[in-house]
Motif scaffolding. Sequence first.
Motif, mmCIF file in Angstrom:
data_model
loop_
_atom_site.group_PDB
_atom_site.id
_atom_site.type_symbol
_atom_site.label_atom_id
_atom_site.label_comp_id
_atom_site.label_asym_id
_atom_site.label_seq_id
_atom_site.Cartn_x
_atom_site.Cartn_y
_atom_site.Cartn_z
ATOM 1 N N ILE A 127 9.820 57.465 -41.441
ATOM 2 C CA ILE A 127 9.825 59.069 -41.708
ATOM 3 C C ILE A 127 8.781 59.490 -42.758
ATOM 4 C CG2 ILE A 127 11.096 60.956 -42.543
ATOM 5 C CD1 ILE A 127 13.679 59.363 -41.832
ATOM 6 N N TYR A 128 7.889 60.246 -42.401
ATOM 7 C CA TYR A 128 6.806 60.609 -43.336
ATOM 8 C C TYR A 128 7.153 61.854 -43.943
ATOM 9 C CZ TYR A 128 4.811 57.025 -40.244
ATOM 10 O OH TYR A 128 4.571 55.946 -39.625
ATOM 11 N N MET A 129 7.726 61.637 -45.317
ATOM 12 C CA MET A 129 8.004 62.821 -46.095
ATOM 13 C C MET A 129 6.865 63.820 -46.345
ATOM 14 S SD MET A 129 11.206 62.721 -46.473
ATOM 15 C CE MET A 129 11.262 64.222 -47.669
ATOM 16 N N ASP A 130 5.646 63.292 -46.599
ATOM 17 C CA ASP A 130 4.318 64.187 -46.683
ATOM 18 C C ASP A 130 4.495 65.216 -45.544
ATOM 19 O OD1 ASP A 130 4.005 62.886 -49.294
ATOM 20 O OD2 ASP A 130 2.091 61.796 -48.493
ATOM 21 N N ASN A 131 4.285 64.645 -44.304
ATOM 22 C CA ASN A 131 4.375 65.687 -43.291
ATOM 23 C C ASN A 131 5.451 66.496 -43.209
ATOM 24 O OD1 ASN A 131 2.004 64.325 -42.378
ATOM 25 N ND2 ASN A 131 2.910 63.261 -41.041
ATOM 26 N N MET A 132 6.730 66.067 -43.348
ATOM 27 C CA MET A 132 7.849 67.007 -43.390
ATOM 28 C C MET A 132 7.645 68.115 -44.600
ATOM 29 S SD MET A 132 11.775 66.033 -44.216
ATOM 30 C CE MET A 132 11.765 64.818 -42.695
ATOM 31 N N SER A 133 7.157 67.766 -45.575
ATOM 32 C CA SER A 133 6.794 68.794 -46.682
ATOM 33 C C SER A 133 5.612 69.620 -46.135
ATOM 34 C CB SER A 133 6.270 67.971 -47.935
ATOM 35 O OG SER A 133 6.194 69.126 -49.056
ATOM 36 N N ASP A 191 -2.488 73.784 -34.497
ATOM 37 C CA ASP A 191 -2.073 72.311 -34.701
ATOM 38 C C ASP A 191 -0.761 72.103 -35.284
ATOM 39 O OD1 ASP A 191 -2.293 69.720 -35.434
ATOM 40 O OD2 ASP A 191 -3.547 70.167 -37.400
ATOM 41 N N ASP A 192 -0.100 71.467 -34.314
ATOM 42 C CA ASP A 192 1.368 70.940 -34.646
ATOM 43 C C ASP A 192 1.447 69.619 -35.115
ATOM 44 O OD1 ASP A 192 0.928 70.079 -32.217
ATOM 45 O OD2 ASP A 192 2.858 70.228 -31.514
ATOM 46 N N SER A 193 0.433 68.956 -35.640
ATOM 47 C CA SER A 193 0.438 67.290 -35.885
ATOM 48 C C SER A 193 1.376 67.066 -37.055
ATOM 49 C CB SER A 193 -1.187 66.928 -36.140
ATOM 50 O OG SER A 193 -1.661 67.640 -37.171
ATOM 51 N N TYR A 194 1.480 67.962 -38.072
ATOM 52 C CA TYR A 194 2.302 67.501 -39.086
ATOM 53 C C TYR A 194 3.904 67.232 -38.359
ATOM 54 C CZ TYR A 194 -1.147 68.764 -42.421
ATOM 55 O OH TYR A 194 -2.395 68.747 -43.082
ATOM 56 N N PHE A 195 4.298 68.351 -37.689
ATOM 57 C CA PHE A 195 5.528 68.268 -37.086
ATOM 58 C C PHE A 195 5.770 67.107 -36.138
ATOM 59 C CE2 PHE A 195 8.948 70.400 -34.142
ATOM 60 C CZ PHE A 195 9.946 70.013 -35.007
ATOM 61 N N TYR A 196 4.542 67.040 -35.287
ATOM 62 C CA TYR A 196 4.691 65.786 -34.345
ATOM 63 C C TYR A 196 4.817 64.508 -35.080
ATOM 64 C CZ TYR A 196 3.401 62.658 -30.467
ATOM 65 O OH TYR A 196 3.160 61.748 -29.347
ATOM 66 N N HIS A 197 4.188 64.500 -36.303
ATOM 67 C CA HIS A 197 4.226 63.004 -36.934
ATOM 68 C C HIS A 197 4.952 62.958 -38.068
ATOM 69 C CE1 HIS A 197 0.783 61.483 -34.753
ATOM 70 N NE2 HIS A 197 0.172 62.469 -34.968
ATOM 71 N N VAL A 198 6.147 63.722 -38.139
ATOM 72 C CA VAL A 198 7.286 63.736 -38.888
ATOM 73 C C VAL A 198 7.657 62.110 -38.915
ATOM 74 C CG1 VAL A 198 9.675 64.144 -39.586
ATOM 75 C CG2 VAL A 198 7.857 66.091 -39.172
ATOM 76 N N THR A 199 7.886 61.624 -37.921
ATOM 77 C CA THR A 199 8.173 60.182 -37.692
ATOM 78 C C THR A 199 7.195 59.620 -36.879
ATOM 79 O OG1 THR A 199 9.438 60.366 -35.510
ATOM 80 C CG2 THR A 199 10.810 60.924 -37.222
ATOM 81 N N ASP A 200 7.218 58.448 -36.758
ATOM 82 C CA ASP A 200 6.363 57.744 -35.735
ATOM 83 C C ASP A 200 7.200 57.237 -34.546
ATOM 84 O OD1 ASP A 200 8.453 55.670 -36.477
ATOM 85 O OD2 ASP A 200 6.793 54.145 -36.937
ATOM 86 N N GLY A 201 7.777 58.301 -33.889
ATOM 87 C CA GLY A 201 8.771 58.281 -32.972
ATOM 88 C C GLY A 201 8.072 58.170 -31.437
ATOM 89 N N SER A 202 8.889 57.708 -30.657
ATOM 90 C CA SER A 202 8.313 57.419 -29.086
ATOM 91 C C SER A 202 9.532 57.451 -28.372
ATOM 92 C CB SER A 202 7.636 56.073 -29.118
ATOM 93 O OG SER A 202 8.658 54.967 -29.377
#
Length: 207
Positions: A127-133, A191-202
């Motif tokens: 989980i990437y807290m910076d992107n969540m923030s 650009d929705d990349s912050y939301f997309y990269h909240v995790t490294d999900g797949s």
Amino acid sequence: MTTLTNEQFKNIDGDTAIKWLEDYVASLDKLDPYYSVFKKQLAQSKESEAKLKATQIKYEEVNESLRKGLKSYITQFVAFDDDETVPYLLEKYKEDLLGLSNMIDDVENKFIDLHCKVYGFDEFNNIYMDNMSCCVDLYFENYNKFEETKGIDSFIGAVTYIDTLCRANAIDNKRLVQLCIGLFKDHEGNDDSYFYHVTDGSAKKKK
């Protein structure tokens, strides 16, 4: 030696009670040496109070450490210029900081669940807290653009509300995707990349 009633003794503070017992034991010693039993009781009282004080000090230290950690944690979920929400929550839950921590954990989990629903992710490792923030900041730029969140100037409240809509089947998947991407994207840059990269999900690969 002043005699105290049970009610009076119950209402005096610990230090006064100990002093009274000391004086009482001293007066009894003068009258009868067999009152040494009271010395034992006094020693036990002192030991119990010392343990209580040590426990209280430890509790206060742990509580303060938890409070500082929560202050930093909750800041991730409020607007960058919001100076009121964090102190308000810490004061409101000052007797139940663990409860507050669980509440914020729950919001984080709900947000991640929305992220996974929107992008069809089944699993992730990080989980990437910076992107969540960053998503939190984007929410405050966008929430009045959508009927579901208009007027909800709280990221915590909005995530809880959207999660409730999902659980009640009050929003279909298409609208959920539109709403969440709309709330958590940079509209100027599309650009929705912050939301997309909240995790490294797949998504799980089909066999």
